[in-house]
Design an enzyme around this catalytic site. Structure first.
Site, PDB file in Angstrom:
ATOM      1  N   HIS A  19      -9.658 -31.838 -26.862  1.00 35.64           N
ATOM      2  CA  HIS A  19     -10.300 -32.681 -27.878  1.00 35.64           C
ATOM      3  C   HIS A  19      -9.267 -33.131 -28.902  1.00 35.64           C
ATOM      4  CE1 HIS A  19     -10.343 -29.328 -30.738  1.00 35.64           C
ATOM      5  NE2 HIS A  19     -10.898 -28.571 -29.806  1.00 35.64           N
ATOM      6  N   HIS A  22      -6.463 -30.680 -30.232  1.00 28.12           N
ATOM      7  CA  HIS A  22      -5.309 -30.419 -29.361  1.00 28.12           C
ATOM      8  C   HIS A  22      -4.375 -31.623 -29.358  1.00 28.12           C
ATOM      9  CE1 HIS A  22      -8.733 -28.169 -27.346  1.00 28.12           C
ATOM     10  NE2 HIS A  22      -7.963 -27.231 -27.846  1.00 28.12           N
ATOM     11  N   CYS A 127     -12.650  -9.841 -28.881  1.00 29.85           N
ATOM     12  CA  CYS A 127     -13.232 -11.185 -28.748  1.00 29.85           C
ATOM     13  C   CYS A 127     -12.439 -11.957 -27.697  1.00 29.85           C
ATOM     14  CB  CYS A 127     -13.216 -11.950 -30.080  1.00 29.85           C
ATOM     15  SG  CYS A 127     -13.703 -13.689 -29.832  1.00 29.85           S
ATOM     16  N   CYS A 130     -10.918 -15.327 -29.141  1.00 27.76           N
ATOM     17  CA  CYS A 130      -9.702 -15.166 -29.953  1.00 27.76           C
ATOM     18  C   CYS A 130      -8.624 -14.459 -29.145  1.00 27.76           C
ATOM     19  CB  CYS A 130      -9.946 -14.295 -31.181  1.00 27.76           C
ATOM     20  SG  CYS A 130     -11.173 -14.896 -32.318  1.00 27.76           S
ATOM     21  N   CYS A 145     -18.145 -11.765 -33.350  1.00 28.70           N
ATOM     22  CA  CYS A 145     -16.833 -12.210 -33.830  1.00 28.70           C
ATOM     23  C   CYS A 145     -17.073 -13.047 -35.088  1.00 28.70           C
ATOM     24  CB  CYS A 145     -16.137 -13.055 -32.768  1.00 28.70           C
ATOM     25  SG  CYS A 145     -14.698 -13.924 -33.428  1.00 28.70           S
ATOM     26  N   HIS A 148     -16.074 -16.779 -34.062  1.00 30.66           N
ATOM     27  CA  HIS A 148     -16.841 -17.474 -33.025  1.00 30.66           C
ATOM     28  C   HIS A 148     -18.337 -17.201 -33.057  1.00 30.66           C
ATOM     29  CE1 HIS A 148     -12.714 -17.683 -31.413  1.00 30.66           C
ATOM     30  NE2 HIS A 148     -13.112 -18.886 -31.049  1.00 30.66           N
ATOM     31  N   LYS A 296     -14.911 -26.816 -39.032  1.00 32.87           N
ATOM     32  CA  LYS A 296     -13.745 -26.918 -38.163  1.00 32.87           C
ATOM     33  C   LYS A 296     -14.176 -27.452 -36.799  1.00 32.87           C
ATOM     34  CE  LYS A 296     -10.684 -24.348 -35.295  1.00 32.87           C
ATOM     35  NZ  LYS A 296     -10.420 -23.109 -34.633  1.00 32.87           N
ATOM     36  N   LYS A 299     -14.421 -26.222 -29.866  1.00 30.03           N
ATOM     37  CA  LYS A 299     -15.293 -26.289 -28.694  1.00 30.03           C
ATOM     38  C   LYS A 299     -16.461 -25.322 -28.820  1.00 30.03           C
ATOM     39  CE  LYS A 299     -11.312 -23.986 -26.906  1.00 30.03           C
ATOM     40  NZ  LYS A 299     -10.001 -24.250 -26.436  1.00 30.03           N
TER      41      LYS A 299
END
Ligand code: ME8
Length: 662
Positions: A19, A22, A127, A130, A145, A148, A296, A299
């Site tokens: 996305h 990246h 996790c 991570c 987490c 997440h 943020k 995904k």
């Protein structure tokens, strides 16, 4: 020997589609590499993919695919998402590459031989997103987490440990001795405070994860994903393997990373290297995060900006300019399509594009296409404009070099506005009517042309395609990226005779229409099957049909020989009025005259993105008329996805126009 420079991006997890986040770090790395090279530096740019670990294993399982097949597919998605953004890396490391595995195992052996690794037992919470063990309050049964918001895995197993605790003092000493090791400064403070709080030994192997690099001498364990992944920065240069021999030439690196993964780069990575006795990186520079809808972009949150949607409406250079200009490198930035459209219209269409068109139109109209070179500064304000451009040039280089892209571009654009105003103030259209004002007119146009030339050179690392296009229109030979701006001076000698054909480098964007289209696409996207680690795509027969090639009747070689496929280059492209899907292309098929063809790709390719491209055409197709225009051939494109998105066929090597494909 030329100065060298080595820049890296994180290597991306292949658990979901790429996305904007990246692409952002990778576009930044590409721009800084081009900037360095343009200034004569021997630069190397490494990127790649992080392919091991439990989250990848799970993403593949969710898609009912063998892991290797899954990762191969997503790696291709990353590569094909990055290429149209003008990203040109020197090497792509995959952690599944055998040279990388060899290098990681070499590191392990060295750490082990030096007594930094020991075997123990680990119990805790992990996790998978991570790839990190998490501290959890006593008594919590199903902890999540904190990043997440997903359940953590309980791990209780035999594990190897790295003596991270022994590196607390050496790390603090590193930050004291080299305060620029971590940038920006505020991030360094976070790292120092984390390390000062004490470091525990790090579990660096997993007995329950099979998809990873085996621990040398103990294949029941795989090496911890972060130890594996971080090593890419040196295995990709050939450290610990025989594949490449670039380590001595390019190491140490500038690591560009998002602030989300700073700790791994600023704490674990230097500790591993110290342990193995390898020189440390030059710097770790952490940038902020793109937010979308105030959160943020990620995904797991599901609020990512899809690169296909972006590319459909905006050229690569528009996107590159926007991300570099809009986000103060180091701080978070909010991404909205509205802001992107506004920036493109103000800075590119009305700014750079308009300055180029108006300057070149005057060169054509008043000087028969030959740029005047009268620097006697007859026109009012000419000396001030020159000064403003020269100051902007110095400022730009300083800021860009310090990774302050936004400030660098801001400096350049303020000089651009000065040149624009200078033209308007001098009213060259009036001077042109007065033969006695010829010297003044020459001075106005020479100054504007020269300012434009020097600014286009500076903008080239950020916008390689359109600056090349403007350069050609200016009648200048060579490539802007091949000319060192530090060796170029105002009024210096020029390799130019006549300007080329003028066409707007940046079309003005229709905000309402684009926003409405994007809304439509978003709702269509929500109905389609995402490659998402959180929502496994069921392998329904329909999904398989969509990607399976259609079976066709066979044909003889003679049948195929009737089709004349040839290589061609697109010389011009424009939209066909009142036809949303059609582009009119003028192409060079190696014949005496260029040809005109019509192609139904306008919804996916903006005209300026196809000019200069090498394409493949069916050259012996009978001519046909569409919207009153004759089409003399057909270009080849793959039809991708359920909506049949066209992706132009091309070559990866140089091929002359007219070359036949057989
Ligand atoms: O962390 N804004 O991979 P990853 C800006 N494999 N940049 C963003 C972003 C956003 N919203 N989202 C992602 C990993 N990025 C590990 C790295 S390195 C040895 C291993 C960019 O796929 C940014 O560079 O989660 C961030 O650090 C990186 O993608 C994380 O990519």
């Amino acid at each position: 020997m030329a100065e060298t420079f080595y820049v890296t991006t994180p290597i991306y997890y292949v658990n979901a589609k790429p996305h904007l986040g990246h692409a952002y770090t990778t576009m930044v790395a590409d721009s800084i590499t081009r900037f360095k090279r343009q200034r004569g530096v021997d630069a190397f740019f490494l990127t790649g993919t992080d392919e091991h670990g439990i989250n990848i294993e799970r993403a593949a399982a969710a898609r009912e695919r063998p892991v290797k097949e899954h990762v191969d597919e997503i790696v291709e998605e990353f590569k094909s998402a990055f290429a149209p953004l003008g990203i040109e890396y020197d090497r792509w490391v995959r952690t599944t590459d055998s040279f990388h595995e060899e290098g990681v195992q070499t590191l392990w052996r060295q750490l082990s031989e030096r007594g930094h690794i020991y075997k123990g037992h680990y119990e805790g919470w992990f996790c998978g997103y991570c790839n990190e063990f998490k501290e959890v309050e006593e008594g919590e049964d199903d902890p999540l987490c904190p990043i997440h918001e997903r359940p953590l895995d309980r791990v209780a197993e035999e594990s190897y440990f790295f003596r991270l605790s022994a590196f607390q003092e050496p790390l603090l000493e590193l930050y004291r001795a080299r305060p620029d090791f971590v940038r920006p400064g505020a991030r360094l403070n976070e790292v120092v405070s984390f390390v000062s709080g004490g470091l525990k030994d790090l579990s660096v192997s997993r007995a329950s994860v099979k998809w990873g690099i085996p621990v040398p001498g103990d294949p029941n364990h795989t090496i911890y994903v972060w130890m594996d992944a971080l090593m890419n920065y040196i295995t990709g240069l050939g450290w610990g393997n025989d594949q490449f021999a670039d380590f001595d030439r390019y190491w140490p690196a500038l690591h560009l990373v998002g602030k989300d993964i700073l700790r791994f780069h600023a704490v674990y990575w230097p500790a591993f290297l110290m342990g193995a006795g390898v020189e440390l990186p030059y710097r770790v520079h952490a940038h902020g995060m793109w937010l979308s809808g105030g959160r943020k972009m990620s995904k797991t949150t599901g609020n990512v900006i899809d690169l296909n949607v972006l590319r459909k409406h905006f050229s690569a250079d528009m996107i590159r300019y926007f991300v570099l200009r809009e986000m103060a490198f180091g701080q978070d930035g909010d991404f909205t399509y509205e802001a992107l459209i506004d920036r493109v219209n103000a800075d590119l269409a009305d700014g750079l594009g308009n300055l180029a068109s108006r300057t070149l139109t005057m060169v054509r109209n008043y000087f028969e296409g030959r740029p005047p070179r009268n620097f006697a500064e007859e026109a009012s304000g000419a000396a001030l404009v020159r000064e403003a451009v020269e100051q902007a040039r110095a400022r730009f280089d300083e800021e860009f070099d310090a990774l302050n892209f936004s400030r660098a571009l801001e400096a350049l654009w303020s000089a651009l506005a000065r040149v624009d105003k200078f033209i308007t103030d001098n009213q060259p259209w009036k001077l042109a009517k007065d033969p006695s004002a010829r010297a003044q007119l020459e001075s106005v146009i020479a100054t504007a042309y020269e300012g434009l030339r020097l600014m286009v050179l500076l903008a080239a690392p950020a916008m390689p395609a359109t600056t090349r296009e403007i350069w050609n229109q200016m009648g200048l030979r060579g490539e802007p990226l091949g000319i060192n701006p530090r060796e170029t001076s105002w009024g210096g000698p020029l390799d130019v005779s006549e300007i080329g054909r003028i066409s707007p480098a940046f079309p003005k964007l229709d905000k309402e229409k684009i926003m409405a289209d994007i809304e439509k696409e978003k709702s269509a996207e929500e109905k389609s099957l995402p490659v998402e680690e959180s929502a496994p795509a069921p392998a329904t027969p329909k999904a398989e049909e969509a990607v399976a090639p259609q079976k066709a009747e066979t044909i003889s070689i003679e049948d195929f020989a009737k089709v004349e496929l040839r290589a061609a280059t697109v010389l011009e492209a424009e939209r066909v009025p009142k036809a949303d899907r059609l582009l009119r292309l003028v192409i060079d098929v190696g014949e005496a005259e260029p040809r005109q063809i019509l192609a139904g790709i306008a919804e996916y390719y903006a005209p300026e993105t196809v000019v200069g491209r090498k394409i493949i055409v069916v050259a012996n197709l009978a001519p046909r008329k569409l919207r009153g225009l004759e089409s003399n051939g057909m270009l080849l494109a793959a039809s991708v996805g359920e909506e049949g998105r066209p992706v132009l066929a091309t070559f990866t090597e140089d091929v002359p126009n007219g070359a036949r494909l057989k």
